[in-house]
Design a protein around this motif. Structure first.
Motif, mmCIF file in Angstrom:
data_model
loop_
_atom_site.group_PDB
_atom_site.id
_atom_site.type_symbol
_atom_site.label_atom_id
_atom_site.label_comp_id
_atom_site.label_asym_id
_atom_site.label_seq_id
_atom_site.Cartn_x
_atom_site.Cartn_y
_atom_site.Cartn_z
ATOM 1 N N PHE A 243 41.615 127.545 -8.935
ATOM 2 C CA PHE A 243 42.966 127.801 -8.466
ATOM 3 C C PHE A 243 43.876 127.799 -9.690
ATOM 4 O O PHE A 243 43.970 126.797 -10.402
ATOM 5 N N VAL A 244 44.529 128.917 -9.953
ATOM 6 C CA VAL A 244 45.292 129.103 -11.187
ATOM 7 C C VAL A 244 46.780 129.194 -10.861
ATOM 8 O O VAL A 244 47.179 129.875 -9.919
ATOM 9 N N ARG A 245 47.563 128.491 -11.656
ATOM 10 C CA ARG A 245 49.015 128.592 -11.533
ATOM 11 C C ARG A 245 49.659 128.744 -12.904
ATOM 12 O O ARG A 245 49.128 128.262 -13.903
ATOM 13 N N VAL A 246 50.804 129.403 -12.915
ATOM 14 C CA VAL A 246 51.639 129.491 -14.112
ATOM 15 C C VAL A 246 52.980 128.859 -13.771
ATOM 16 O O VAL A 246 53.625 129.245 -12.789
ATOM 17 N N THR A 247 53.371 127.866 -14.556
ATOM 18 C CA THR A 247 54.676 127.234 -14.350
ATOM 19 C C THR A 247 55.607 127.606 -15.495
ATOM 20 O O THR A 247 55.159 127.913 -16.597
ATOM 21 N N GLN A 248 56.902 127.566 -15.197
ATOM 22 C CA GLN A 248 57.875 127.945 -16.223
ATOM 23 C C GLN A 248 59.138 127.119 -16.028
ATOM 24 O O GLN A 248 59.676 127.029 -14.917
ATOM 25 N N THR A 249 59.596 126.494 -17.093
ATOM 26 C CA THR A 249 60.813 125.692 -17.031
ATOM 27 C C THR A 249 62.033 126.558 -17.343
ATOM 28 O O THR A 249 61.909 127.711 -17.769
ATOM 29 N N ALA A 250 63.198 125.979 -17.158
ATOM 30 C CA ALA A 250 64.435 126.731 -17.362
ATOM 31 C C ALA A 250 64.600 127.183 -18.809
ATOM 32 O O ALA A 250 65.189 128.234 -19.080
ATOM 33 N N ASP A 251 64.058 126.406 -19.755
ATOM 34 C CA ASP A 251 64.196 126.787 -21.164
ATOM 35 C C ASP A 251 63.108 127.753 -21.628
ATOM 36 O O ASP A 251 63.052 128.107 -22.806
ATOM 37 N N GLY A 252 62.194 128.154 -20.705
ATOM 38 C CA GLY A 252 61.192 129.156 -21.038
ATOM 39 C C GLY A 252 59.829 128.612 -21.408
ATOM 40 O O GLY A 252 58.950 129.385 -21.799
ATOM 41 N N GLN A 253 59.603 127.313 -21.280
ATOM 42 C CA GLN A 253 58.269 126.765 -21.560
ATOM 43 C C GLN A 253 57.311 127.152 -20.438
ATOM 44 O O GLN A 253 57.562 126.876 -19.276
ATOM 45 N N THR A 254 56.222 127.815 -20.805
ATOM 46 C CA THR A 254 55.278 128.355 -19.820
ATOM 47 C C THR A 254 53.933 127.653 -19.968
ATOM 48 O O THR A 254 53.442 127.466 -21.081
ATOM 49 N N SER A 255 53.343 127.255 -18.824
ATOM 50 C CA SER A 255 52.067 126.536 -18.838
ATOM 51 C C SER A 255 51.088 127.188 -17.882
ATOM 52 O O SER A 255 51.465 127.653 -16.804
ATOM 53 N N LEU A 256 49.838 127.209 -18.300
ATOM 54 C CA LEU A 256 48.735 127.686 -17.456
ATOM 55 C C LEU A 256 47.979 126.464 -16.959
ATOM 56 O O LEU A 256 47.476 125.671 -17.761
ATOM 57 N N ILE A 257 47.897 126.314 -15.637
ATOM 58 C CA ILE A 257 47.327 125.108 -15.043
ATOM 59 C C ILE A 257 46.217 125.489 -14.087
ATOM 60 O O ILE A 257 46.392 126.367 -13.225
ATOM 61 N N TYR A 258 45.090 124.833 -14.234
ATOM 62 C CA TYR A 258 43.983 125.020 -13.306
ATOM 63 C C TYR A 258 43.964 123.861 -12.318
ATOM 64 O O TYR A 258 44.081 122.690 -12.704
ATOM 65 N N ASN A 259 43.823 124.183 -11.055
ATOM 66 C CA ASN A 259 43.646 123.183 -10.001
ATOM 67 C C ASN A 259 44.814 122.216 -9.946
ATOM 68 O O ASN A 259 45.959 122.641 -10.006
ATOM 69 N N GLU A 260 44.560 120.881 -9.879
ATOM 70 C CA GLU A 260 45.664 119.971 -9.587
ATOM 71 C C GLU A 260 46.545 119.659 -10.786
ATOM 72 O O GLU A 260 47.537 118.972 -10.637
ATOM 73 N N GLY A 261 46.194 120.139 -11.943
ATOM 74 C CA GLY A 261 47.071 119.934 -13.081
ATOM 75 C C GLY A 261 46.692 118.785 -13.976
ATOM 76 O O GLY A 261 47.501 118.325 -14.773
ATOM 77 N N GLY A 262 45.460 118.278 -13.863
ATOM 78 C CA GLY A 262 45.010 117.198 -14.739
ATOM 79 C C GLY A 262 44.954 117.621 -16.190
ATOM 80 O O GLY A 262 45.023 116.793 -17.089
ATOM 81 N N GLY A 263 44.856 118.903 -16.432
ATOM 82 C CA GLY A 263 44.836 119.393 -17.800
ATOM 83 C C GLY A 263 45.488 120.763 -17.882
ATOM 84 O O GLY A 263 45.185 121.650 -17.096
ATOM 85 N N VAL A 264 46.420 120.919 -18.827
ATOM 86 C CA VAL A 264 47.068 122.208 -19.057
ATOM 87 C C VAL A 264 46.151 123.035 -19.939
ATOM 88 O O VAL A 264 45.762 122.604 -21.024
#
Length: 511
Positions: A243-264
């Motif tokens: 399960f893949v997600r991409v998160t993004q903060t207001a300042d533009g920091q982008t993270s690729l997260i697999y599953n529950e987010g134990g590791g970016v």
């Protein structure tokens, strides 16, 4: 008492659908648990073991009930109940999983264990009910069919055919293209529909109304993954691998997260900035440990963080640097340019398993970076062995080196020591670097001794100067005393998942 019976042709279709549902439930259970617990061998063993136990009890009790009351209506009510139970599974998960909102690394041990078995137990009732179908169906035809052996064989054949459909249809169809929740609702609706069809001539003919249940539950907002640690999710998908997600903060920091987010898995900071918490930055030292690096191979390139940073910070100094990134998940590769800024000239990307790629290429490299993680924090076992490291050695130039990241809670971690011992077996010169970040250790293997004085090529005003100054303090040569408690990992025996789980449970239990 007059019992309801069905045509054998209807029962063939019926057992096909119920058989498919059992396998769909088993696969859905694995994907349902994966975002929080991964899909290690331990997780699969628990899933398969509990499902087999449920099937065994279902066969036994189903056979007894069928002899006492060989009523087709009762059989339809059993599968109807299984369909209703199945449709409730996502709702139950929504109640349980928020307990793990801090991730598996930062949650107490009792919550991990209780929620894990709570979810497994929830999957047991529908599987138990569906297991009752086969003995019931055989009993229903035994009184009217002379060729009972042939009919029973046909029923099992159609049930197995359904299992095949459920397996491949779920793994390669509904989960990657629709999603896990949608898969569960789809098969719950199929169970309710076929059961209602069998009850259409009884007083339970209104049971078709239960079809509204999976529809209504599907429409309930399922916002568990709308945010991760307060960061909005801008893209998500259930791929063939995770399960893949991409998160993004207001300042533009982008993270690729697999599953529950134990590791970016990948991160892009605004303007590709370096950060003291990012172990990716330590990889940028590697080209400066040799005279004139040209070929870099990144196994497990994920969102392309490492190739992108190499292109920005190293390639201007070494214009001849060429990077190849290998990533097993094709859906993740599509995200590299869309969210993480990777440009076509930064790296050549290959969609393949890391070890398969090495086994099928004749290229040699100056640097091989291994950054492969499966299901959040597990190093794939086949990428942790002596044989794997020897394969890399065969693809290195004489002055080349291997680097890989290991997540460990301390230097005493048996996982880390096992990786160190295995690397030391394959490379005559091996080192460990306490990398940036909370749990990161980078292991280095080389055919020649490393000379840190070459890092002087990084000028004092260069952005990498801070990492250059850290390395002499963080890098140490590996000695047998450091990994005395480690296990040599081979293709025949490499329990990396067990070593990781025991490390996590020990750390969680200490809290």
């Amino acid at each position: 008492m007059q019992f309801v019976k069905f045509k054998v042709s209807f029962l063939y279709s019926y057992v096909c659908i119920t058989g498919a549902s059992v396998m769909a439930l088993e696969l859905a259970a694995s994907r349902f648990l994966a975002p929080y617990y991964g899909t290690s061998m331990i997780v699969w063993a628990n899933i398969i073991g509990l499902i087999l136990l449920s099937l065994s009890l279902g066969y036994w009790i189903g056979g007894r009930w069928a002899d006492r009351r060989p009523d087709g209506k009762l059989l339809m009510l059993i599968s109807l109940a299984a369909g209703v139970f199945t449709s409730l599974l996502p709702l139950w998960g929504k109640l349980i999983f928020p307990l793990l909102s801090n991730g598996i690394l930062d949650t107490s041990l009792w919550i991990i264990l209780c929620s894990f078995f709570a979810i497994l137990i929830v999957f047991a009732p529908p599987v138990f009910l569906l297991a009752m179908v086969s003995p019931f169906a055989i009993r229903l035809v035994s009184a009217s069919e002379e060729q009972i052996g042939k009919t029973a064989g046909n029923l099992y054949a159609f049930s197995t055919l359904g299992s095949i459909i459920g397996t491949f249809g779920t793994a390669f169809g509904t989960i990657p293209f629709l999603g896990t929740r949608e898969t569960i609702f789809l098969w719950s609706a199929a169970l309710i529909a076929i059961s209602s069809l069998g009850l259409r001539k009884s007083k339970w003919k209104w049971s078709a109304l239960f079809l509204l249940l999976p529809v209504l539950l599907y429409l309930i907002p399922y916002d568990t993954f709308k945010q991760v640690e307060g960061k909005p999710v801008v893209w998500s998908k259930d791929t063939l691998y995770q399960f893949v997600r991409v998160t993004q903060t207001a300042d533009g920091q982008t993270s690729l997260i697999y599953n529950e987010g134990g590791g970016v898995q990948s991160m892009r900071r605004p303007n590709d900035a370096l950060n003291k918490n990012d172990y990716y930055d330590d990889y940028l030292m590697l080209p400066f440990l040799m005279e004139k690096p040209e070929q870099v191979l990144v196994l497990g390139s994920a969102g392309g963080t490492i190739p992108r940073l190499l292109a920005k910070y190293v390639k201007p100094i070494y214009p001849g640097l060429h990077t190849t990134g290998v990533e097993i998940d094709p859906e993740v590769i599509k995200l590299d340019s869309r969210f993480f800024g990777l440009q076509p000239e930064d790296a050549k990307l290959v969609n393949q398993d890391a070890r398969v790629f090495l086994d099928n290429t004749e290229e040699r490299y100056d640097i091989v970076i291994v950054d492969c993680y499966s299901q959040q924090i597990y190093i794939p076992f086949h990428l942790s062995t002596v044989e794997f490291f020897q394969t890399i050695e065969n693809h290195l130039n004489p002055s080349g080196l291997l680097a890989l990241n290991v997540n460990a809670v301390s230097t005493d971690s048996r996982l880390l020591q096992s990786m160190e011992k295995t690397l030391h077996q394959a490379f005559p010169f091996s080192y460990v670097v306490r990398a940036r970040g909370d749990y990161n250790y980078i292991l280095l293997g080389s055919l020649t001794p490393l000379k840190l004085d070459k890092l002087k090529a990084i000028e004092a005003d260069h952005p990498l100067a801070g990492i250059r100054d850290e390395w002499p303090k963080q890098l140490t040569s590996l000695t047998p005393e450091q990994f005395a408690n480690g296990q040599l990992l081979t293709d025949n025996r490499a329990p990396t998942e067990m070593l990781t789980d025991s490390m996590i449970f020990s750390a969680a239990g200490a809290r």
